[in-house]
Motif scaffolding. Structure first.
Motif, PDB file in Angstrom:
ATOM      1  N   VAL A  60       0.829  -1.201   0.000  1.00 35.52           N
ATOM      2  CA  VAL A  60       0.000   0.000   0.000  1.00 35.52           C
ATOM      3  C   VAL A  60       0.869   1.258   0.000  1.00 35.52           C
ATOM      4  O   VAL A  60       0.583   2.228  -0.716  1.00 35.52           O
ATOM      5  CB  VAL A  60      -0.958  -0.006   1.213  1.00 35.52           C
ATOM      6  N   ASP A  61       1.953   1.231   0.769  1.00 36.58           N
ATOM      7  CA  ASP A  61       2.840   2.397   0.808  1.00 36.58           C
ATOM      8  C   ASP A  61       3.462   2.663  -0.558  1.00 36.58           C
ATOM      9  O   ASP A  61       3.572   3.822  -0.994  1.00 36.58           O
ATOM     10  CB  ASP A  61       3.943   2.183   1.847  1.00 36.58           C
ATOM     11  N   ASP A  62       3.860   1.597  -1.251  1.00 34.76           N
ATOM     12  CA  ASP A  62       4.445   1.766  -2.580  1.00 34.76           C
ATOM     13  C   ASP A  62       3.412   2.286  -3.572  1.00 34.76           C
ATOM     14  O   ASP A  62       3.736   3.089  -4.462  1.00 34.76           O
ATOM     15  CB  ASP A  62       5.026   0.446  -3.084  1.00 34.76           C
ATOM     16  N   ALA A  63       2.163   1.829  -3.424  1.00 36.14           N
ATOM     17  CA  ALA A  63       1.097   2.286  -4.324  1.00 36.14           C
ATOM     18  C   ALA A  63       0.826   3.774  -4.110  1.00 36.14           C
ATOM     19  O   ALA A  63       0.669   4.536  -5.078  1.00 36.14           O
ATOM     20  CB  ALA A  63      -0.170   1.468  -4.095  1.00 36.14           C
ATOM     21  N   PHE A  64       0.776   4.206  -2.861  1.00 37.94           N
ATOM     22  CA  PHE A  64       0.607   5.637  -2.574  1.00 37.94           C
ATOM     23  C   PHE A  64       1.775   6.446  -3.151  1.00 37.94           C
ATOM     24  O   PHE A  64       1.584   7.519  -3.730  1.00 37.94           O
ATOM     25  CB  PHE A  64       0.509   5.880  -1.067  1.00 37.94           C
ATOM     26  N   ALA A  65       2.988   5.915  -2.983  1.00 36.27           N
ATOM     27  CA  ALA A  65       4.174   6.620  -3.475  1.00 36.27           C
ATOM     28  C   ALA A  65       4.143   6.748  -4.996  1.00 36.27           C
ATOM     29  O   ALA A  65       4.558   7.774  -5.552  1.00 36.27           O
ATOM     30  CB  ALA A  65       5.436   5.883  -3.022  1.00 36.27           C
ATOM     31  N   GLU A  66       3.634   5.721  -5.681  1.00 31.20           N
ATOM     32  CA  GLU A  66       3.571   5.758  -7.135  1.00 31.20           C
ATOM     33  C   GLU A  66       2.565   6.806  -7.619  1.00 31.20           C
ATOM     34  O   GLU A  66       2.804   7.496  -8.622  1.00 31.20           O
ATOM     35  CB  GLU A  66       3.204   4.377  -7.679  1.00 31.20           C
ATOM     36  N   ILE A  67       1.451   6.911  -6.921  1.00 30.61           N
ATOM     37  CA  ILE A  67       0.479   7.952  -7.276  1.00 30.61           C
ATOM     38  C   ILE A  67       1.103   9.331  -7.081  1.00 30.61           C
ATOM     39  O   ILE A  67       0.980  10.219  -7.935  1.00 30.61           O
ATOM     40  CB  ILE A  67      -0.805   7.823  -6.434  1.00 30.61           C
ATOM     41  N   GLN A  68       1.790   9.514  -5.970  1.00 29.03           N
ATOM     42  CA  GLN A  68       2.452  10.791  -5.697  1.00 29.03           C
ATOM     43  C   GLN A  68       3.506  11.089  -6.769  1.00 29.03           C
ATOM     44  O   GLN A  68       3.639  12.233  -7.238  1.00 29.03           O
ATOM     45  CB  GLN A  68       3.116  10.744  -4.322  1.00 29.03           C
TER      46      GLN A  68
ATOM     47  N   ASP B 149      -3.532  14.717 -12.420  1.00 27.01           N
ATOM     48  CA  ASP B 149      -3.787  16.107 -12.032  1.00 27.01           C
ATOM     49  C   ASP B 149      -3.206  16.319 -10.626  1.00 27.01           C
ATOM     50  O   ASP B 149      -3.607  15.636  -9.681  1.00 27.01           O
ATOM     51  CB  ASP B 149      -5.300  16.346 -12.049  1.00 27.01           C
ATOM     52  N   PRO B 150      -2.289  17.249 -10.428  1.00 19.49           N
ATOM     53  CA  PRO B 150      -1.666  17.457  -9.110  1.00 19.49           C
ATOM     54  C   PRO B 150      -2.677  17.758  -8.011  1.00 19.49           C
ATOM     55  O   PRO B 150      -2.503  17.299  -6.872  1.00 19.49           O
ATOM     56  CB  PRO B 150      -0.732  18.648  -9.341  1.00 19.49           C
ATOM     57  N   GLU B 151      -3.711  18.519  -8.319  1.00 14.16           N
ATOM     58  CA  GLU B 151      -4.700  18.852  -7.287  1.00 14.16           C
ATOM     59  C   GLU B 151      -5.515  17.628  -6.885  1.00 14.16           C
ATOM     60  O   GLU B 151      -5.916  17.489  -5.722  1.00 14.16           O
ATOM     61  CB  GLU B 151      -5.620  19.969  -7.772  1.00 14.16           C
ATOM     62  N   VAL B 152      -5.766  16.741  -7.819  1.00  8.00           N
ATOM     63  CA  VAL B 152      -6.476  15.503  -7.505  1.00  8.00           C
ATOM     64  C   VAL B 152      -5.591  14.605  -6.637  1.00  8.00           C
ATOM     65  O   VAL B 152      -6.063  13.987  -5.672  1.00  8.00           O
ATOM     66  CB  VAL B 152      -6.916  14.777  -8.788  1.00  8.00           C
ATOM     67  N   VAL B 153      -4.310  14.548  -6.963  1.00 10.38           N
ATOM     68  CA  VAL B 153      -3.378  13.764  -6.142  1.00 10.38           C
ATOM     69  C   VAL B 153      -3.290  14.345  -4.732  1.00 10.38           C
ATOM     70  O   VAL B 153      -3.287  13.606  -3.739  1.00 10.38           O
ATOM     71  CB  VAL B 153      -1.978  13.711  -6.787  1.00 10.38           C
ATOM     72  N   ASP B 154      -3.244  15.656  -4.626  1.00  5.02           N
ATOM     73  CA  ASP B 154      -3.211  16.290  -3.306  1.00  5.02           C
ATOM     74  C   ASP B 154      -4.439  15.887  -2.488  1.00  5.02           C
ATOM     75  O   ASP B 154      -4.334  15.562  -1.296  1.00  5.02           O
ATOM     76  CB  ASP B 154      -3.167  17.818  -3.443  1.00  5.02           C
ATOM     77  N   ALA B 155      -5.604  15.923  -3.119  1.00  4.37           N
ATOM     78  CA  ALA B 155      -6.835  15.537  -2.427  1.00  4.37           C
ATOM     79  C   ALA B 155      -6.773  14.076  -2.012  1.00  4.37           C
ATOM     80  O   ALA B 155      -7.174  13.704  -0.893  1.00  4.37           O
ATOM     81  CB  ALA B 155      -8.042  15.790  -3.329  1.00  4.37           C
ATOM     82  N   PHE B 156      -6.276  13.216  -2.896  1.00  2.46           N
ATOM     83  CA  PHE B 156      -6.147  11.789  -2.615  1.00  2.46           C
ATOM     84  C   PHE B 156      -5.259  11.542  -1.398  1.00  2.46           C
ATOM     85  O   PHE B 156      -5.598  10.756  -0.508  1.00  2.46           O
ATOM     86  CB  PHE B 156      -5.574  11.094  -3.853  1.00  2.46           C
ATOM     87  N   MET B 157      -4.141  12.217  -1.325  1.00  2.00           N
ATOM     88  CA  MET B 157      -3.212  12.010  -0.214  1.00  2.00           C
ATOM     89  C   MET B 157      -3.795  12.512   1.112  1.00  2.00           C
ATOM     90  O   MET B 157      -3.478  11.977   2.183  1.00  2.00           O
ATOM     91  CB  MET B 157      -1.884  12.709  -0.499  1.00  2.00           C
TER      92      MET B 157
END
Length: 413
Positions: free
Chosen positions: A371-379, A387-395
């Motif tokens: 899960v940590d690697d998956a989050f890191a890949e999205i980031q 979209d950077p703003e969508v990624v920010d919201a996701f995190m």
């Protein structure tokens, strides 16, 4: 004065009932039913459950007092659990009997009652539950679809009081209309499930848990994005209702892909096979191309554009393709990219949700990432793939994403 207050409250209930009838997604409707019911009787908290087989499954819990302790934009923890439909719990008793229960103080329930109040949640949160009104969401046939529990009625000064006879009248009336709206939403839900089952028959990767997770992830991402962008409440509610359903159709176009390609595991795709697989975006969009409803337009956008790249590149697909000249079964024609804000917001959100879920779960051709690697890949993909703003919201909703992963595990590999 009291007469006017009652008349105003009844008028509010009527207007709310009309609004509920327009909501299409069951989960969005359940959440809204709970919110509106609480507003009618000034309940500080509440929860809503649905009947699944012989159990009650909680769908939403709300608590204004606990919410005020969080930072702006944050939500209470994502809750999921089931309880048997029996007389031991208040909600179970109401579901089994089909009759409402009004309790002035759950810490002082008469000894002759078969049910009791579980104080564990109060102990864990420091909250003091006192008055509770629990009501079945019951069809005209007598079948109970769910149970709504309103907690801690408050007077105009914010003091906790018991639910009175007027509250019971308002809520009993509201529950009838809410149940009718719920029946209608279940018809839509059944249709969606049938289409998702059809897709799963064609592509074993398109499991029901995967589709539900992508839908739930998308909703959480949008809620945070909408808060950060100060989206008006009415606009937000309409968008999230459509998004919850549209996200489930992101890969529905795979029903039009050949089994020889769709179910291939080894060796991996040739260039031509991969290009044909990519046409699922266009096939899915064409299923919704001839409708003018807002839901179908969003389904079209999500199906067509959830594989586009935020940065202007040829990595995303299908780009600015001409649907009229598209030939099913043939490789995807080359087209100018669709990028940045050209990509509809719903598709940008689903892109993040879909990739995260694919990374964090095993597939026939790969092992699951941590899960940590998956989050890191999205980031890592922020500003290029996503979209950077969508990624920010996701995190910012990471805790709720993790809870959804736990709530919707894969039933098979």
């Amino acid at each position: 004065m009291v007469k006017n207050t009652k008349e105003e409250k009844l008028q509010t209930i009527i207007e709310t009932e009309r609004m509920l009838g327009k909501i299409q997604d069951v989960d969005i409707l359940l959440e809204r039913i709970l919110s509106e019911a609480r507003a009618i009787v000034r309940a500080d908290a509440g929860s809503i459950y649905v009947v699944q087989k012989e159990c009650l499954k909680i769908r939403y819990a709300q608590n204004d007092t606990l919410l005020k302790q969080l930072k702006p934009g944050e939500k209470l923890p994502y809750i999921f659990f089931s309880m048997p439909i029996d007389e031991k719990s208040i909600a179970g008793y109401v579901a089994g009997s089909g009759r409402p229960v009004n309790i002035a103080d759950v810490y002082d329930i008469p000894a002759d009652k078969p049910f009791s109040f579980n104080q564990a949640s109060d102990t864990a949160t420091g909250y003091r539950t006192k008055s509770i009104y629990t009501i079945p969401l019951k069809m005209a046939t007598g079948k109970v679809l769910g149970v709504m529990q309103l907690i801690n009625a408050c007077n105009e000064h914010g003091d906790v009081i018991a639910f009175d006879e007027d509250d019971e009248l308002y809520l009993d009336h509201f529950a009838v209309s809410a149940t009718l709206a719920l029946e209608h939403a279940y018809l839509t839900s059944d249709m969606v499930k049938r289409m998702m089952t059809m897709a799963e028959f064609r592509d074993p990767k398109e499991t029901y848990p995967h589709v539900e997770r992508v839908s739930e992830f998308s909703l959480e991402i949008y809620d945070r994005w909408a808060f950060d962008h100060a989206v008006p409440e009415a606009q937000k509610q309409k968008f999230r209702d459509n998004l919850k359903i549209a996200a489930k159709f992101h890969d529905v176009g795979k029903v039009g892909i050949s089994d020889m390609i769709l179910q291939k595991t080894y060796p991996r795709f040739t260039y031509k096979e991969r290009s044909i697989m990519q046409t699922h975006t266009v096939i899915g969009a064409k299923l919704f191309a001839d409708s003018d409803t807002e839901l179908d337009r969003m389904c079209f956008d999500v199906a067509l554009h959830h594989h586009e790249f935020w940065a202007d590149s040829n990595s995303g697909y299908p780009g600015q393709i001409n649907l009229d000249t598209f030939v099913p079964g043939m490789p995807l024609p080359s087209a100018a990219p669709v990028s940045g804000s050209q990509i509809p917001l719903a598709a940008r959100i689903v892109a993040v949700a879909d990739v995260f879920d694919a990374l964090s779960h095993r597939r026939s051709y790969k092992d699951a990432w941590s899960v940590d690697d998956a989050f890191a890949e999205i980031q890592k993909g922020s500003g290029t793939h996503f979209d950077p703003e969508v990624v920010d919201a996701f995190m910012l909703v990471k805790d709720r994403i993790l809870a959804i992963l736990e709530a919707y595990p894969d039933t098979h590999a």
